[in-house]
Write a protein that holds these residues in place. Sequence first.
Motif, PDB file in Angstrom:
ATOM      1  N   PHE A 109      45.146  42.077  41.021  1.00  0.00           N
ATOM      2  CA  PHE A 109      44.680  41.453  42.255  1.00  0.00           C
ATOM      3  C   PHE A 109      44.654  42.479  43.388  1.00  0.00           C
ATOM      4  O   PHE A 109      43.694  42.555  44.159  1.00  0.00           O
ATOM      5  CB  PHE A 109      45.581  40.282  42.640  1.00  0.00           C
ATOM      6  CG  PHE A 109      45.125  39.560  43.883  1.00  0.00           C
ATOM      7  CD1 PHE A 109      44.267  38.469  43.802  1.00  0.00           C
ATOM      8  CD2 PHE A 109      45.544  39.984  45.151  1.00  0.00           C
ATOM      9  CE1 PHE A 109      43.834  37.818  44.952  1.00  0.00           C
ATOM     10  CE2 PHE A 109      45.111  39.343  46.301  1.00  0.00           C
ATOM     11  CZ  PHE A 109      44.248  38.256  46.199  1.00  0.00           C
ATOM     12  N   ASN A 110      45.724  43.270  43.504  1.00  0.00           N
ATOM     13  CA  ASN A 110      45.820  44.252  44.589  1.00  0.00           C
ATOM     14  C   ASN A 110      44.724  45.300  44.489  1.00  0.00           C
ATOM     15  O   ASN A 110      44.164  45.729  45.507  1.00  0.00           O
ATOM     16  CB  ASN A 110      47.192  44.922  44.561  1.00  0.00           C
ATOM     17  CG  ASN A 110      48.318  43.938  44.805  1.00  0.00           C
ATOM     18  OD1 ASN A 110      48.090  42.844  45.323  1.00  0.00           O
ATOM     19  ND2 ASN A 110      49.523  44.303  44.424  1.00  0.00           N
ATOM     20  N   ILE A 111      44.406  45.727  43.258  1.00  0.00           N
ATOM     21  CA  ILE A 111      43.325  46.699  43.063  1.00  0.00           C
ATOM     22  C   ILE A 111      41.988  46.101  43.501  1.00  0.00           C
ATOM     23  O   ILE A 111      41.220  46.720  44.236  1.00  0.00           O
ATOM     24  CB  ILE A 111      43.254  47.131  41.583  1.00  0.00           C
ATOM     25  CG1 ILE A 111      44.473  47.985  41.221  1.00  0.00           C
ATOM     26  CG2 ILE A 111      41.963  47.904  41.302  1.00  0.00           C
ATOM     27  CD1 ILE A 111      44.607  48.259  39.741  1.00  0.00           C
ATOM     28  N   LEU A 112      41.716  44.888  43.040  1.00  0.00           N
ATOM     29  CA  LEU A 112      40.443  44.240  43.370  1.00  0.00           C
ATOM     30  C   LEU A 112      40.325  43.993  44.867  1.00  0.00           C
ATOM     31  O   LEU A 112      39.258  44.216  45.461  1.00  0.00           O
ATOM     32  CB  LEU A 112      40.319  42.922  42.598  1.00  0.00           C
ATOM     33  CG  LEU A 112      38.989  42.171  42.761  1.00  0.00           C
ATOM     34  CD1 LEU A 112      37.824  43.043  42.321  1.00  0.00           C
ATOM     35  CD2 LEU A 112      39.010  40.867  41.962  1.00  0.00           C
ATOM     36  N   TRP A 113      41.417  43.551  45.492  1.00  0.00           N
ATOM     37  CA  TRP A 113      41.378  43.302  46.939  1.00  0.00           C
ATOM     38  C   TRP A 113      41.122  44.597  47.706  1.00  0.00           C
ATOM     39  O   TRP A 113      40.320  44.622  48.637  1.00  0.00           O
ATOM     40  CB  TRP A 113      42.689  42.663  47.407  1.00  0.00           C
ATOM     41  CG  TRP A 113      42.681  42.401  48.886  1.00  0.00           C
ATOM     42  CD1 TRP A 113      43.189  43.193  49.877  1.00  0.00           C
ATOM     43  CD2 TRP A 113      42.070  41.288  49.555  1.00  0.00           C
ATOM     44  NE1 TRP A 113      42.945  42.642  51.111  1.00  0.00           N
ATOM     45  CE2 TRP A 113      42.262  41.483  50.952  1.00  0.00           C
ATOM     46  CE3 TRP A 113      41.394  40.161  49.113  1.00  0.00           C
ATOM     47  CZ2 TRP A 113      41.801  40.572  51.896  1.00  0.00           C
ATOM     48  CZ3 TRP A 113      40.928  39.255  50.066  1.00  0.00           C
ATOM     49  CH2 TRP A 113      41.133  39.471  51.431  1.00  0.00           C
ATOM     50  N   CYS A 155      41.738  34.239  42.753  1.00  0.00           N
ATOM     51  CA  CYS A 155      40.430  34.874  42.587  1.00  0.00           C
ATOM     52  C   CYS A 155      39.562  33.976  41.715  1.00  0.00           C
ATOM     53  O   CYS A 155      40.016  33.470  40.677  1.00  0.00           O
ATOM     54  CB  CYS A 155      40.598  36.247  41.940  1.00  0.00           C
ATOM     55  SG  CYS A 155      39.041  37.117  41.679  1.00  0.00           S
ATOM     56  N   PHE A 156      38.309  33.754  42.154  1.00  0.00           N
ATOM     57  CA  PHE A 156      37.379  32.902  41.415  1.00  0.00           C
ATOM     58  C   PHE A 156      36.088  33.664  41.166  1.00  0.00           C
ATOM     59  O   PHE A 156      35.602  34.391  42.037  1.00  0.00           O
ATOM     60  CB  PHE A 156      37.064  31.626  42.196  1.00  0.00           C
ATOM     61  CG  PHE A 156      38.252  30.727  42.422  1.00  0.00           C
ATOM     62  CD1 PHE A 156      38.540  29.686  41.540  1.00  0.00           C
ATOM     63  CD2 PHE A 156      39.095  30.930  43.511  1.00  0.00           C
ATOM     64  CE1 PHE A 156      39.634  28.867  41.739  1.00  0.00           C
ATOM     65  CE2 PHE A 156      40.200  30.112  43.726  1.00  0.00           C
ATOM     66  CZ  PHE A 156      40.470  29.078  42.830  1.00  0.00           C
ATOM     67  N   GLY A 211      29.253  35.604  44.117  1.00  0.00           N
ATOM     68  CA  GLY A 211      29.923  34.694  43.197  1.00  0.00           C
ATOM     69  C   GLY A 211      31.386  35.010  42.957  1.00  0.00           C
ATOM     70  O   GLY A 211      32.094  34.239  42.310  1.00  0.00           O
ATOM     71  N   LEU A 212      31.838  36.150  43.472  1.00  0.00           N
ATOM     72  CA  LEU A 212      33.254  36.521  43.364  1.00  0.00           C
ATOM     73  C   LEU A 212      33.946  36.149  44.664  1.00  0.00           C
ATOM     74  O   LEU A 212      33.574  36.619  45.737  1.00  0.00           O
ATOM     75  CB  LEU A 212      33.397  38.028  43.114  1.00  0.00           C
ATOM     76  CG  LEU A 212      34.825  38.568  43.063  1.00  0.00           C
ATOM     77  CD1 LEU A 212      35.571  38.030  41.843  1.00  0.00           C
ATOM     78  CD2 LEU A 212      34.821  40.106  43.039  1.00  0.00           C
ATOM     79  N   HIS A 213      34.940  35.268  44.578  1.00  0.00           N
ATOM     80  CA  HIS A 213      35.690  34.827  45.758  1.00  0.00           C
ATOM     81  C   HIS A 213      37.145  35.216  45.566  1.00  0.00           C
ATOM     82  O   HIS A 213      37.767  34.836  44.582  1.00  0.00           O
ATOM     83  CB  HIS A 213      35.576  33.317  45.948  1.00  0.00           C
ATOM     84  CG  HIS A 213      36.367  32.813  47.128  1.00  0.00           C
ATOM     85  ND1 HIS A 213      35.861  32.829  48.410  1.00  0.00           N
ATOM     86  CD2 HIS A 213      37.627  32.311  47.225  1.00  0.00           C
ATOM     87  CE1 HIS A 213      36.766  32.342  49.237  1.00  0.00           C
ATOM     88  NE2 HIS A 213      37.849  32.029  48.544  1.00  0.00           N
ATOM     89  N   ILE A 257      37.288  37.004  50.837  1.00  0.00           N
ATOM     90  CA  ILE A 257      36.072  37.801  50.679  1.00  0.00           C
ATOM     91  C   ILE A 257      35.207  37.155  49.602  1.00  0.00           C
ATOM     92  O   ILE A 257      35.709  36.755  48.551  1.00  0.00           O
ATOM     93  CB  ILE A 257      36.404  39.258  50.289  1.00  0.00           C
ATOM     94  CG1 ILE A 257      37.200  39.953  51.415  1.00  0.00           C
ATOM     95  CG2 ILE A 257      35.132  40.042  49.986  1.00  0.00           C
ATOM     96  CD1 ILE A 257      37.676  41.346  51.057  1.00  0.00           C
ATOM     97  N   ASP A 258      33.897  37.056  49.870  1.00  0.00           N
ATOM     98  CA  ASP A 258      32.939  36.541  48.894  1.00  0.00           C
ATOM     99  C   ASP A 258      31.899  37.620  48.608  1.00  0.00           C
ATOM    100  O   ASP A 258      31.282  38.150  49.541  1.00  0.00           O
ATOM    101  CB  ASP A 258      32.234  35.292  49.427  1.00  0.00           C
ATOM    102  CG  ASP A 258      33.146  34.082  49.417  1.00  0.00           C
ATOM    103  OD1 ASP A 258      33.377  33.530  48.324  1.00  0.00           O
ATOM    104  OD2 ASP A 258      33.638  33.694  50.494  1.00  0.00           O
TER     105      ASP A 258
END
Length: 233
Positions: A166-170, A152-153, A142-144, A138-139
Amino acid sequence: MKEKILIVDDESEIADLVEVYLKNDGYEVFKYYNATDALECVGRETLSIAILDVMLPDMDGFTLCQRIRENHLFPIIMLTAKVEDMDKITGLTLGADDYITKPFNPLELIARVKTQLRRYTRYNTADVSLQEPEIEEIDIRGLHIAKKSHKCFLNGEELTLTPMEFNILWYLCERRGNVVSSEELFEAVWGEKYLDNNNTVMAHIARLREKLHEPARKPKFVKTVWGCGYTIE
């Protein structure tokens, strides 16, 4: 292959008891009574999970948790005799995945260990399925974020996220444009029933925003919808 579990507690009776229960369940256990020896083990072994006491003779468990998080993403469960919410929030914001207060039932700790291992394995193993392929990357401005590689970038800079962060953000990115309540987020990511006055989600969101370099008043990505939950627009 046996999953390797690190247990660090200066109370030998507790460490020995936990070791017995873990070994009875088929785990390989590395037991230490201080942080220095534990850190040597972390650098030497490929561990599956760590159980850390907060009160240690040479380094507090929060600092030990931070040191481990510098290079490792396996789950961390904190043990403490303290019950203050601030201690719990401190542990979670420093990278711990779960928290249990003493005295505790060893069977409850084993259940927490199994829950963390299941979650960590599920989110770090490629999903082989005959169903329609799920979104893998997912982009957003600027967040990839890439599910398969668990990376995560932000504007080309790789962010060091814990598995829980990571799981929360995804989960939020998958549902961008929608408001996700704290209850939904907790039950989806932690896999447990949400209880009132649970500060776990708030603590992890605060830490996630810090890593995303989000301004406190006007975050660009993870926004709070007061009284409702969180959203990524």
